[in-house]
Design a protein around this motif. Structure first.
Motif, PDB file in Angstrom:
ATOM      1  N   UNK A 123     -33.504  40.845  -5.880  1.00 45.71           N
ATOM      2  CA  UNK A 123     -34.848  40.544  -6.032  1.00 45.71           C
ATOM      3  C   UNK A 123     -35.384  40.596  -4.593  1.00 45.71           C
ATOM      4  N   UNK A 124     -36.548  40.387  -4.429  1.00 46.58           N
ATOM      5  CA  UNK A 124     -37.111  40.525  -2.968  1.00 46.58           C
ATOM      6  C   UNK A 124     -36.335  39.910  -1.967  1.00 46.58           C
ATOM      7  N   UNK A 125     -35.990  40.784  -0.850  1.00 44.91           N
ATOM      8  CA  UNK A 125     -35.211  40.449   0.264  1.00 44.91           C
ATOM      9  C   UNK A 125     -33.663  40.621   0.139  1.00 44.91           C
ATOM     10  N   UNK A 126     -33.339  41.096  -0.792  1.00 42.82           N
ATOM     11  CA  UNK A 126     -32.063  41.339  -0.937  1.00 42.82           C
ATOM     12  C   UNK A 126     -31.169  42.189  -0.062  1.00 42.82           C
ATOM     13  N   UNK A 127     -31.998  42.975   0.599  1.00 37.39           N
ATOM     14  CA  UNK A 127     -31.180  43.688   1.389  1.00 37.39           C
ATOM     15  C   UNK A 127     -30.828  42.993   2.705  1.00 37.39           C
ATOM     16  N   UNK A 128     -31.741  41.796   2.911  1.00 40.20           N
ATOM     17  CA  UNK A 128     -31.317  41.163   4.140  1.00 40.20           C
ATOM     18  C   UNK A 128     -30.074  40.162   3.877  1.00 40.20           C
ATOM     19  N   UNK A 129     -29.637  40.129   2.706  1.00 38.49           N
ATOM     20  CA  UNK A 129     -28.623  39.039   2.253  1.00 38.49           C
ATOM     21  C   UNK A 129     -27.131  39.881   1.664  1.00 38.49           C
ATOM     22  N   UNK A 130     -27.171  40.981   2.095  1.00 41.57           N
ATOM     23  CA  UNK A 130     -25.781  41.616   1.938  1.00 41.57           C
ATOM     24  C   UNK A 130     -24.678  40.903   2.176  1.00 41.57           C
ATOM     25  N   UNK A 131     -24.625  40.513   3.294  1.00 44.72           N
ATOM     26  CA  UNK A 131     -23.083  39.760   3.921  1.00 44.72           C
ATOM     27  C   UNK A 131     -23.015  38.634   2.918  1.00 44.72           C
ATOM     28  N   UNK A 132     -24.182  38.058   2.518  1.00 49.19           N
ATOM     29  CA  UNK A 132     -23.971  36.741   1.775  1.00 49.19           C
ATOM     30  C   UNK A 132     -23.396  37.126   0.435  1.00 49.19           C
ATOM     31  N   UNK A 133     -23.755  38.006  -0.320  1.00 47.51           N
ATOM     32  CA  UNK A 133     -23.095  38.464  -1.531  1.00 47.51           C
ATOM     33  C   UNK A 133     -21.882  39.266  -1.534  1.00 47.51           C
ATOM     34  N   UNK A 134     -21.660  39.937  -0.576  1.00 51.35           N
ATOM     35  CA  UNK A 134     -20.276  40.493  -0.163  1.00 51.35           C
ATOM     36  C   UNK A 134     -19.238  39.289   0.013  1.00 51.35           C
ATOM     37  N   UNK A 135     -19.719  38.325   0.434  1.00 49.04           N
ATOM     38  CA  UNK A 135     -18.794  37.133   0.590  1.00 49.04           C
ATOM     39  C   UNK A 135     -18.385  36.620  -0.596  1.00 49.04           C
ATOM     40  N   UNK A 136     -19.196  36.653  -1.733  1.00 54.42           N
ATOM     41  CA  UNK A 136     -18.618  36.206  -3.097  1.00 54.42           C
ATOM     42  C   UNK A 136     -18.090  37.450  -3.991  1.00 54.42           C
ATOM     43  N   UNK A 137     -18.064  38.434  -3.150  1.00 50.27           N
ATOM     44  CA  UNK A 137     -17.421  39.796  -3.951  1.00 50.27           C
ATOM     45  C   UNK A 137     -18.261  40.522  -4.806  1.00 50.27           C
ATOM     46  N   UNK A 138     -19.668  40.024  -4.843  1.00 51.01           N
ATOM     47  CA  UNK A 138     -20.725  40.759  -5.240  1.00 51.01           C
ATOM     48  C   UNK A 138     -21.009  42.121  -5.038  1.00 51.01           C
TER      49      UNK A 138
END
Length: 231
Positions: A123-138
């Motif tokens: 969704x909007x702004x996802x490129x700024x949250x890459x580290x967040x999602x990678x922390x969950x293995x996504x």
């Protein structure tokens, strides 16, 4: 267990009107979803595969009604013959899989139907949250449209689908327990109001709005009669 309760309910809801006798959960974790499904008499027979030894141990320790086998697997190759199952469940697994098409082809080989649920991270702004999602293995992100496209290009047909929001009690748990924030009536009110507003907008504006606001997408597919040639 709290999250698994709702994931299991999504499986039951998207299967409405259908009966599955022999079910395999791929990436079954600690068996929480299977436990809820078994307690709801969803199927007669269950099997599970999991990539971690600790996960296999947890599932076996639960002594879940109807579970016939629990096995380790390598994440891609299922230790079963063609068309061994009526249904495969893949709940919040595909977003972690490096070679997703390889796994989907294996699911199609082994079962006639599949239920897949993924989080809707894109969704909007996802490129700024890459580290967040990678922390969950996504490592993969989906929208309902992109998942349907992926499945159709792998020879699946959609039979039913649904979207879902994170339930207020799950949000409260994540806020107060996981994030260790102090409980607040104002925060509770905000969580409940946001949930109710999104539900209302979905009812007013229909499926596309639901897909835009949802946190997860659940889809029931079957093997298509005709083989799809990508090239």
């Amino acid at each position: 267990m709290l999250g698994a309760k709702y994931k299991a309910q999504h499986i039951v809801d998207v299967s409405e009107g259908r009966t599955f006798k022999k079910v395999l959960e791929v990436g079954a974790g600690d068996g929480s979803i299977l436990k809820f499904l078994a307690d709801a008499n969803f199927a007669e027979e269950y099997h599970a595969v999991e990539i971690s030894e600790s996960g296999v141990a947890h599932i076996l320790a639960r002594d879940i009604k109807g579970v016939k086998s629990v096995q380790l697997f390598d994440g891609y190759t299922l230790p079963f013959e063609k068309d061994s199952f009526d249904l495969i469940i893949l709940s919040h697994v595909l977003e972690h899989v490096e070679h997703e098409r390889m796994l989907l082809r294996e699911l199609k080989r082994v079962a006639r139907h599949c239920i897949i649920e993924v989080p809707l991270d894109y969704r909007a702004g996802v490129d700024k949250r890459i580290k967040h999602f990678l922390a969950y293995g996504h490592i993969n992100m989906y929208t309902p449209t992109s998942l349907r496209y992926l499945l159709s290009t792998e020879g699946f047909e959609v039979e039913n689908d649904l979207t879902s929001l994170i339930e207020p009690e799950v949000t409260k748990f994540n806020t107060y327990v996981n994030q260790k924030k102090a409980k607040s009536l104002v925060k509770d009110l905000k969580i409940g109001t946001e949930y109710a507003l999104k539900n209302s907008l979905g009812k007013i504006f229909g499926k596309k709005m639901n897909e835009k606001l949802a946190n997860a997408y659940t889809i029931l597919v079957k093997k298509a009669d005709q083989h799809v040639n990508i090239f």
